[in-house]
Design a protein around this motif. Structure first.
Motif, PDB file in Angstrom:
ATOM      1  N   SER A  19       0.838  -1.192   0.000  1.00 34.62           N
ATOM      2  CA  SER A  19       0.000   0.000   0.000  1.00 34.62           C
ATOM      3  C   SER A  19       0.874   1.243   0.000  1.00 34.62           C
ATOM      4  CB  SER A  19      -0.908  -0.008   1.239  1.00 34.62           C
ATOM      5  OG  SER A  19      -1.728   1.118   1.266  1.00 34.62           O
ATOM      6  N   GLU A  20       0.379   2.320  -0.610  1.00 35.99           N
ATOM      7  CA  GLU A  20       1.171   3.548  -0.679  1.00 35.99           C
ATOM      8  C   GLU A  20       1.290   4.239   0.670  1.00 35.99           C
ATOM      9  OE1 GLU A  20       0.175   6.329  -3.705  1.00 35.99           O
ATOM     10  OE2 GLU A  20       1.221   5.150  -5.224  1.00 35.99           O
ATOM     11  N   TRP A  74       7.553   6.361   0.671  1.00 30.75           N
ATOM     12  CA  TRP A  74       6.415   6.809   1.499  1.00 30.75           C
ATOM     13  C   TRP A  74       6.694   8.181   2.091  1.00 30.75           C
ATOM     14  CZ3 TRP A  74       7.082   7.643   6.819  1.00 30.75           C
ATOM     15  CH2 TRP A  74       5.920   7.951   7.544  1.00 30.75           C
ATOM     16  N   ARG A 106       6.259  10.957  -0.337  1.00 27.40           N
ATOM     17  CA  ARG A 106       4.839  11.233  -0.546  1.00 27.40           C
ATOM     18  C   ARG A 106       4.270  12.048   0.611  1.00 27.40           C
ATOM     19  NH1 ARG A 106       5.105   5.888  -2.709  1.00 27.40           N
ATOM     20  NH2 ARG A 106       4.482   4.901  -0.745  1.00 27.40           N
TER      21      ARG A 106
END
Length: 237
Positions: A169-170, A209, A212
């Motif tokens: 998952s991001e 991550w 982001r």
């Protein structure tokens, strides 16, 4: 009345380095809430006397005063239910796990990596207090506790659960960021503001991550003032 939060600052008021305050800043941005961030130093205990304790973050919302970063997230969900942070049931329990994971698994390696950078970041008025209280807690001097090689090794091991989650998952909370991400990224923001240390390799899924996270909310994290941004000015004084 606008929200107000007491926010730890360093030797330059633009240096806001508390990992716990950063948790709340991301949570506020998630909800689209404006807040007045009041600079506060470790030794400004009187300024927080009204809260019944002496640590930040302290949030004031009208007649309400809330302390502790996790409790502030809970309060924001109750008072401003749009765009929930913690969710309910299992989702809320997962977020609480990440609170403890950040504090008890990630923080020990990070603190050993950046401790003297943190000491260099804090306001001169706070340094005696910081040294005395931290050396008492650590049972050794700051210089003895500061060990980047050991700290990075500890952190590398502690990041394994994050890597597993981020392989699928991001974000820690799933396809979009949520409380789990904000509870963890605070520790990384602590290091970003205070230190130039590279905590993870750019090939690491945790690094992707983190990038982001830095870009969220118009670059909230990426645009934070860092010690390296102001250090030259202090060297020239």
């Amino acid at each position: 009345m606008a929200l107000k939060m007491f926010d730890l600052c360093g030797r330059d008021e633009r240096l806001r380095f508390s990992p716990y305050c950063w948790r709340v800043k991301f949570a506020l941005a998630h909800k689209g809430l404006a807040c007045d961030f009041v600079p506060w130093k470790f030794t400004d205990k009187e300024a927080l006397a009204f809260s019944g304790q002496g640590r930040v973050p302290v949030m004031v919302d009208g007649e309400e005063t809330v302390v502790d970063s996790y409790e502030i997230l809970r309060y924001l969900d109750r008072a401003y239910p749009d765009k929930p942070l913690l969710g309910e049931g299992a989702a809320a329990e997962r977020a609480r796990f990440f609170k403890f994971y950040s504090e008890r698994s990630l923080a020990p390696g990070i603190v050993r990596t950046i401790l003297m950078d943190v000491f260099n970041t804090i306001h001169p008025d706070d340094r005696d207090y910081f040294r005395t209280t931290r050396e008492k807690a650590f049972g050794r001097t700051l210089e003895e506790m500061h060990s980047p090689s050991q700290g990075l090794t500890m952190l590398d091991r502690a990041l394994e659960p994050m890597r597993g989650r981020l392989d699928e998952s991001e974000f820690l909370d799933g396809a979009a960021p949520g409380a789990a991400d904000y509870l963890v990224v605070g520790a990384f923001m602590w290091a970003r503001v205070c230190s130039g240390a590279d905590l993870v390799s750019n090939a690491d899924p945790v690094y992707a991550w983190y990038q982001r996270m830095l870009d969220l909310y118009d670059g909230l994290g990426r645009n934070a003032t860092r010690l390296v941004d102001v250090e030259g000015a202090y060297q020239n004084v």
